[in-house]
Write a protein that holds these residues in place. Structure first.
Motif, PDB file in Angstrom:
ATOM      1  N   ALA A 197       0.809  -1.213   0.000  1.00  0.00           N
ATOM      2  CA  ALA A 197       0.000   0.000   0.000  1.00  0.00           C
ATOM      3  C   ALA A 197       0.841   1.262   0.000  1.00  0.00           C
ATOM      4  O   ALA A 197       0.572   2.199  -0.732  1.00  0.00           O
ATOM      5  N   GLY A 198       1.877   1.294   0.813  1.00  0.00           N
ATOM      6  CA  GLY A 198       2.673   2.508   0.931  1.00  0.00           C
ATOM      7  C   GLY A 198       3.723   2.653  -0.143  1.00  0.00           C
ATOM      8  O   GLY A 198       4.430   3.635  -0.180  1.00  0.00           O
ATOM      9  N   GLY A 199       3.863   1.654  -0.996  1.00  0.00           N
ATOM     10  CA  GLY A 199       4.909   1.727  -1.983  1.00  0.00           C
ATOM     11  C   GLY A 199       6.266   1.525  -1.351  1.00  0.00           C
ATOM     12  O   GLY A 199       7.220   1.138  -1.998  1.00  0.00           O
ATOM     13  N   GLN A 200       6.375   1.740  -0.109  1.00  0.00           N
ATOM     14  CA  GLN A 200       7.486   1.537   0.793  1.00  0.00           C
ATOM     15  C   GLN A 200       8.880   1.856   0.281  1.00  0.00           C
ATOM     16  O   GLN A 200       9.734   2.121   1.088  1.00  0.00           O
ATOM     17  N   ALA A 201       9.166   1.745  -0.984  1.00  0.00           N
ATOM     18  CA  ALA A 201      10.522   2.026  -1.436  1.00  0.00           C
ATOM     19  C   ALA A 201      10.909   3.398  -0.903  1.00  0.00           C
ATOM     20  O   ALA A 201      10.235   4.381  -1.147  1.00  0.00           O
ATOM     21  N   ARG A 202      11.952   3.414  -0.128  1.00  0.00           N
ATOM     22  CA  ARG A 202      12.385   4.638   0.513  1.00  0.00           C
ATOM     23  C   ARG A 202      13.894   4.724   0.422  1.00  0.00           C
ATOM     24  O   ARG A 202      14.556   3.710   0.255  1.00  0.00           O
ATOM     25  N   PRO A 203      14.447   5.896   0.534  1.00  0.00           N
ATOM     26  CA  PRO A 203      15.904   6.014   0.496  1.00  0.00           C
ATOM     27  C   PRO A 203      16.535   5.235   1.646  1.00  0.00           C
ATOM     28  O   PRO A 203      16.012   5.228   2.767  1.00  0.00           O
ATOM     29  N   MET A 204      17.626   4.540   1.332  1.00  0.00           N
ATOM     30  CA  MET A 204      18.316   3.733   2.331  1.00  0.00           C
ATOM     31  C   MET A 204      19.816   3.960   2.231  1.00  0.00           C
ATOM     32  O   MET A 204      20.329   4.250   1.147  1.00  0.00           O
ATOM     33  N   VAL A 205      20.492   3.781   3.342  1.00  0.00           N
ATOM     34  CA  VAL A 205      21.950   3.787   3.329  1.00  0.00           C
ATOM     35  C   VAL A 205      22.386   2.373   2.961  1.00  0.00           C
ATOM     36  O   VAL A 205      21.612   1.423   3.075  1.00  0.00           O
ATOM     37  N   PRO A 206      23.622   2.196   2.505  1.00  0.00           N
ATOM     38  CA  PRO A 206      24.062   0.865   2.059  1.00  0.00           C
ATOM     39  C   PRO A 206      23.882  -0.245   3.097  1.00  0.00           C
ATOM     40  O   PRO A 206      23.506  -1.362   2.754  1.00  0.00           O
ATOM     41  N   ALA A 207      24.121   0.040   4.366  1.00  0.00           N
ATOM     42  CA  ALA A 207      23.975  -1.002   5.397  1.00  0.00           C
ATOM     43  C   ALA A 207      22.517  -1.459   5.503  1.00  0.00           C
ATOM     44  O   ALA A 207      22.247  -2.656   5.662  1.00  0.00           O
ATOM     45  N   GLU A 208      21.570  -0.539   5.404  1.00  0.00           N
ATOM     46  CA  GLU A 208      20.152  -0.896   5.464  1.00  0.00           C
ATOM     47  C   GLU A 208      19.769  -1.737   4.256  1.00  0.00           C
ATOM     48  O   GLU A 208      19.043  -2.726   4.375  1.00  0.00           O
ATOM     49  N   ARG A 209      20.255  -1.335   3.087  1.00  0.00           N
ATOM     50  CA  ARG A 209      19.947  -2.052   1.849  1.00  0.00           C
ATOM     51  C   ARG A 209      20.463  -3.492   1.938  1.00  0.00           C
ATOM     52  O   ARG A 209      19.762  -4.440   1.593  1.00  0.00           O
ATOM     53  N   LYS A 210      21.671  -3.657   2.442  1.00  0.00           N
ATOM     54  CA  LYS A 210      22.286  -4.976   2.569  1.00  0.00           C
ATOM     55  C   LYS A 210      21.496  -5.838   3.556  1.00  0.00           C
ATOM     56  O   LYS A 210      21.224  -7.010   3.301  1.00  0.00           O
ATOM     57  N   GLU A 211      21.118  -5.248   4.686  1.00  0.00           N
ATOM     58  CA  GLU A 211      20.349  -5.963   5.704  1.00  0.00           C
ATOM     59  C   GLU A 211      18.996  -6.395   5.157  1.00  0.00           C
ATOM     60  O   GLU A 211      18.573  -7.543   5.360  1.00  0.00           O
ATOM     61  N   LEU A 212      18.317  -5.511   4.449  1.00  0.00           N
ATOM     62  CA  LEU A 212      17.009  -5.842   3.890  1.00  0.00           C
ATOM     63  C   LEU A 212      17.136  -6.921   2.813  1.00  0.00           C
ATOM     64  O   LEU A 212      16.321  -7.847   2.758  1.00  0.00           O
ATOM     65  N   ARG A 213      18.147  -6.826   1.983  1.00  0.00           N
ATOM     66  CA  ARG A 213      18.356  -7.821   0.923  1.00  0.00           C
ATOM     67  C   ARG A 213      18.585  -9.208   1.538  1.00  0.00           C
ATOM     68  O   ARG A 213      18.017 -10.190   1.090  1.00  0.00           O
ATOM     69  N   ARG A 214      19.412  -9.275   2.572  1.00  0.00           N
ATOM     70  CA  ARG A 214      19.689 -10.567   3.226  1.00  0.00           C
ATOM     71  C   ARG A 214      18.441 -11.141   3.890  1.00  0.00           C
ATOM     72  O   ARG A 214      18.183 -12.340   3.815  1.00  0.00           O
ATOM     73  N   ALA A 215      17.678 -10.293   4.568  1.00  0.00           N
ATOM     74  CA  ALA A 215      16.503 -10.758   5.308  1.00  0.00           C
ATOM     75  C   ALA A 215      15.393 -11.240   4.383  1.00  0.00           C
ATOM     76  O   ALA A 215      14.665 -12.179   4.721  1.00  0.00           O
ATOM     77  N   THR A 216      15.243 -10.625   3.228  1.00  0.00           N
ATOM     78  CA  THR A 216      14.115 -10.958   2.345  1.00  0.00           C
ATOM     79  C   THR A 216      14.496 -11.916   1.220  1.00  0.00           C
ATOM     80  O   THR A 216      13.625 -12.305   0.440  1.00  0.00           O
ATOM     81  N   GLN A 217      15.747 -12.282   1.137  1.00  0.00           N
ATOM     82  CA  GLN A 217      16.233 -13.084   0.013  1.00  0.00           C
ATOM     83  C   GLN A 217      15.453 -14.389  -0.170  1.00  0.00           C
ATOM     84  O   GLN A 217      14.991 -14.695  -1.263  1.00  0.00           O
ATOM     85  N   GLU A 218      15.269 -15.144   0.904  1.00  0.00           N
ATOM     86  CA  GLU A 218      14.625 -16.453   0.800  1.00  0.00           C
ATOM     87  C   GLU A 218      13.143 -16.341   0.453  1.00  0.00           C
ATOM     88  O   GLU A 218      12.652 -17.000  -0.468  1.00  0.00           O
ATOM     89  N   VAL A 219      12.416 -15.497   1.177  1.00  0.00           N
ATOM     90  CA  VAL A 219      10.977 -15.369   0.941  1.00  0.00           C
ATOM     91  C   VAL A 219      10.714 -14.737  -0.430  1.00  0.00           C
ATOM     92  O   VAL A 219       9.757 -15.116  -1.119  1.00  0.00           O
ATOM     93  N   ARG A 220      11.561 -13.809  -0.842  1.00  0.00           N
ATOM     94  CA  ARG A 220      11.414 -13.189  -2.159  1.00  0.00           C
ATOM     95  C   ARG A 220      11.603 -14.226  -3.261  1.00  0.00           C
ATOM     96  O   ARG A 220      10.827 -14.291  -4.215  1.00  0.00           O
ATOM     97  N   ALA A 221      12.628 -15.065  -3.131  1.00  0.00           N
ATOM     98  CA  ALA A 221      12.893 -16.097  -4.143  1.00  0.00           C
ATOM     99  C   ALA A 221      11.721 -17.072  -4.235  1.00  0.00           C
ATOM    100  O   ALA A 221      11.304 -17.446  -5.345  1.00  0.00           O
ATOM    101  N   SER A 222      11.168 -17.473  -3.093  1.00  0.00           N
ATOM    102  CA  SER A 222      10.015 -18.391  -3.090  1.00  0.00           C
ATOM    103  C   SER A 222       8.808 -17.738  -3.746  1.00  0.00           C
ATOM    104  O   SER A 222       8.091 -18.378  -4.528  1.00  0.00           O
ATOM    105  N   TYR A 223       8.573 -16.456  -3.435  1.00  0.00           N
ATOM    106  CA  TYR A 223       7.444 -15.733  -4.015  1.00  0.00           C
ATOM    107  C   TYR A 223       7.596 -15.639  -5.538  1.00  0.00           C
ATOM    108  O   TYR A 223       6.642 -15.906  -6.277  1.00  0.00           O
ATOM    109  N   LEU A 224       8.787 -15.279  -6.009  1.00  0.00           N
ATOM    110  CA  LEU A 224       9.001 -15.144  -7.452  1.00  0.00           C
ATOM    111  C   LEU A 224       8.880 -16.485  -8.171  1.00  0.00           C
ATOM    112  O   LEU A 224       8.342 -16.553  -9.285  1.00  0.00           O
ATOM    113  N   GLU A 225       9.340 -17.547  -7.529  1.00  0.00           N
ATOM    114  CA  GLU A 225       9.204 -18.880  -8.114  1.00  0.00           C
ATOM    115  C   GLU A 225       7.725 -19.260  -8.214  1.00  0.00           C
ATOM    116  O   GLU A 225       7.285 -19.819  -9.223  1.00  0.00           O
TER     117      GLU A 225
END
Length: 181
Positions: A19-47
């Protein structure tokens, strides 16, 4: 305090249809943390989404209703439910990760004409920039931590600018300047 940025590739980190579109500016550490945390569930969703599109293509190949087509539609319905469950899980992971971040939206100071933001080693700096009259020469002030200081530099640059001599009367060019004698 480093300023965050938003990249086009960040869109893949956020669950679709949020709903919020959520994409927001992030610093590199936040981007890396979010990528690691969502990697598995994102891959399952895309599959899951890929499997749904394959089933839709196979189901559309059937011209009439039959047991094969109905089985494909049942499998597709089950996969859509699984995709929705994964999307909700993805949203929860994103919410958990982002709630730990300090609530900062990088302040985009109103850009004053002649003051430009620069990023040096992950930190935002400002520089006074004065374009020349001919557009080719540029005078730059030093990097400053705030836009207010860069505005002061800009005022100083403008005050020291040497005006171009204006011709007081029209003169015919001489032969040395490309004129005709």
């Amino acid at each position: 305090d480093a300023a965050g940025f938003s990249y086009r590739s960040d869109a893949e980190l956020w669950p679709p249809g949020d709903a919020g579109g959520q994409a927001r500016p992030m610093v590199p550490a936040e981007r890396k943390e979010l990528r690691r945390a969502t990697q598995e569930v994102r891959a399952s969703y895309l599959e899951c989404q890929e499997d749904i599109s394959d089933l839709k293509a196979k189901a559309s190949a059937y011209r009439s209703a039959c047991t094969g087509k109905s089985e494909l539609q049942e499998a597709m319905t089950a996969l859509e439910a699984e995709a929705e469950r994964l999307r909700i899980e993805w949203r929860k992971v994103v919410a958990r990760v982002t709630s730990a971040w300090k609530d900062q939206t990088p302040l985009r100071s109103p850009v004053v004409s002649g003051v430009r933001p620069q990023v040096v080693r992950g930190k935002r700096w400002y520089v006074a920039c004065l374009d020349g009259l001919d557009g080719n020469k540029r005078a730059l002030g030093p990097l400053r931590p705030s836009a207010k200081e860069a505005v002061e530099d800009l005022k100083l640059l403008r005050s020291r600018r040497q005006p171009q001599p204006q011709p007081t009367e029209l003169q015919e060019p001489t032969a040395a300047e490309g004129g005709v004698e």
